[in-house]
Design a protein around this motif. Structure first.
Motif, PDB file in Angstrom:
ATOM      1  N   VAL A  64       1.054  -1.488  -0.101  1.00 13.57           N
ATOM      2  CA  VAL A  64      -0.021   0.156   0.110  1.00 13.57           C
ATOM      3  C   VAL A  64       0.483   1.797  -0.517  1.00 13.57           C
ATOM      4  O   VAL A  64       1.691   1.542   0.804  1.00 13.57           O
ATOM      5  N   ILE A  65       0.739   2.117  -0.755  1.00 12.37           N
ATOM      6  CA  ILE A  65       1.547   3.215  -0.932  1.00 12.37           C
ATOM      7  C   ILE A  65       0.274   4.550  -1.598  1.00 12.37           C
ATOM      8  O   ILE A  65      -0.341   4.077  -2.273  1.00 12.37           O
ATOM      9  N   ARG A  66       0.696   5.466  -0.743  1.00 11.54           N
ATOM     10  CA  ARG A  66       0.054   6.379   0.046  1.00 11.54           C
ATOM     11  C   ARG A  66       0.365   7.837  -0.697  1.00 11.54           C
ATOM     12  O   ARG A  66       1.696   7.763  -0.410  1.00 11.54           O
ATOM     13  N   PRO A  67       0.161   8.337  -1.350  1.00 10.67           N
ATOM     14  CA  PRO A  67       0.747   9.136  -2.624  1.00 10.67           C
ATOM     15  C   PRO A  67       0.657  10.708  -1.440  1.00 10.67           C
ATOM     16  O   PRO A  67      -0.410  11.031  -1.364  1.00 10.67           O
ATOM     17  N   GLN A  68       1.739  11.279  -1.883  1.00  5.64           N
ATOM     18  CA  GLN A  68       1.925  12.387  -0.548  1.00  5.64           C
ATOM     19  C   GLN A  68       2.281  13.507  -1.266  1.00  5.64           C
ATOM     20  O   GLN A  68       3.391  13.324  -1.431  1.00  5.64           O
ATOM     21  N   LEU A  69       1.648  14.205  -1.871  1.00  6.31           N
ATOM     22  CA  LEU A  69       2.048  16.161  -2.088  1.00  6.31           C
ATOM     23  C   LEU A  69       2.607  16.824  -1.269  1.00  6.31           C
ATOM     24  O   LEU A  69       1.940  16.895  -0.367  1.00  6.31           O
ATOM     25  N   THR A  70       3.503  17.592  -1.782  1.00  7.48           N
ATOM     26  CA  THR A  70       3.101  18.902  -0.265  1.00  7.48           C
ATOM     27  C   THR A  70       2.437  19.611  -0.889  1.00  7.48           C
ATOM     28  O   THR A  70       1.720  20.152  -2.042  1.00  7.48           O
ATOM     29  N   ASP A  71       2.265  20.677   0.257  1.00  5.34           N
ATOM     30  CA  ASP A  71       1.318  21.280   0.603  1.00  5.34           C
ATOM     31  C   ASP A  71       1.284  22.391  -0.499  1.00  5.34           C
ATOM     32  O   ASP A  71       0.235  22.924  -1.841  1.00  5.34           O
ATOM     33  N   ASP A  72       2.840  23.105  -1.515  1.00  2.28           N
ATOM     34  CA  ASP A  72       2.263  23.856  -2.070  1.00  2.28           C
ATOM     35  C   ASP A  72       2.078  22.905  -3.517  1.00  2.28           C
ATOM     36  O   ASP A  72       0.950  23.874  -4.881  1.00  2.28           O
ATOM     37  N   ASN A  73       2.186  22.414  -4.257  1.00  3.83           N
ATOM     38  CA  ASN A  73       0.935  20.890  -5.307  1.00  3.83           C
ATOM     39  C   ASN A  73      -0.434  20.864  -4.961  1.00  3.83           C
ATOM     40  O   ASN A  73      -0.728  20.982  -5.893  1.00  3.83           O
ATOM     41  N   CYS A  74      -0.075  20.107  -3.591  1.00  2.98           N
ATOM     42  CA  CYS A  74      -1.671  20.515  -3.597  1.00  2.98           C
ATOM     43  C   CYS A  74      -3.088  22.407  -3.521  1.00  2.98           C
ATOM     44  O   CYS A  74      -3.348  22.225  -4.535  1.00  2.98           O
ATOM     45  N   TRP A  75      -2.051  22.855  -3.049  1.00  2.00           N
ATOM     46  CA  TRP A  75      -2.370  24.247  -3.404  1.00  2.00           C
ATOM     47  C   TRP A  75      -2.698  24.470  -4.899  1.00  2.00           C
ATOM     48  O   TRP A  75      -3.559  24.903  -5.641  1.00  2.00           O
ATOM     49  N   GLU A  76      -1.290  24.162  -5.325  1.00  2.00           N
ATOM     50  CA  GLU A  76      -1.622  23.923  -7.339  1.00  2.00           C
ATOM     51  C   GLU A  76      -2.897  23.420  -7.724  1.00  2.00           C
ATOM     52  O   GLU A  76      -3.378  24.119  -8.826  1.00  2.00           O
ATOM     53  N   ILE A  77      -2.965  22.070  -8.251  1.00  5.58           N
ATOM     54  CA  ILE A  77      -3.801  21.284  -8.114  1.00  5.58           C
ATOM     55  C   ILE A  77      -5.610  22.018  -7.623  1.00  5.58           C
ATOM     56  O   ILE A  77      -6.558  22.722  -8.609  1.00  5.58           O
TER      57      ILE A  77
END
Length: 126
Positions: A64-77
């Motif tokens: 099981v792998i959970r993708p973890q984006l940075t806060d900046d990546n999440c804000w961009e999305i």
């Protein structure tokens, strides 16, 4: 050398009768799921799901792998999704005030960022 393969099962929501039947045969599901696939040939099975318990039963805990984006990546999305909605601007002062709260609640998950963008855009547009 064996043939390589890539099998993708996207957005699995629940275990249906076919897959649950694999467990009933006395094997852990992850083992029985890959039983008929070639071993040692560089093949892979990728399963995506919103439910971690479904993934654990399908591929086994160790994979099981959970993708973890940075806060900046999440804000961009989030910002791109708000822009696509076209109802409000991602530079809206209300949205900008909520940036830290939004990125924290996304917990590094891209689907959460996009879902929050859709919800917040609709709420603020009303």
């Amino acid at each position: 050398m064996g043939k390589r393969y890539l099998i993708g099962l996207d957005d699995a929501w629940r275990m249906d009768e076919w897959f649950a039947d694999l467990e009933c045969r006395g094997y852990p599901t992850a083992e029985s799921f890959t039983h008929g696939l070639p071993k040692g040939s560089g093949g892979a099975v990728i399963v995506t799901s919103r439910g971690e318990s479904v993934i654990r039963r399908m591929v086994g805990e160790e994979y099981v792998i959970r993708p973890q984006l940075t806060d900046d990546n999440c804000w961009e999305i989030f910002s791109k999704a708000v822009l696509q909605q076209g109802k409000i601007s991602p530079d809206d002062p209300i949205i900008m005030e909520m940036e830290a709260c939004i990125t924290k609640n996304c917990e590094g998950l891209p689907l959460a960022a996009k879902t929050l963008a859709n919800l917040i855009s609709n709420l603020l547009a009303e």
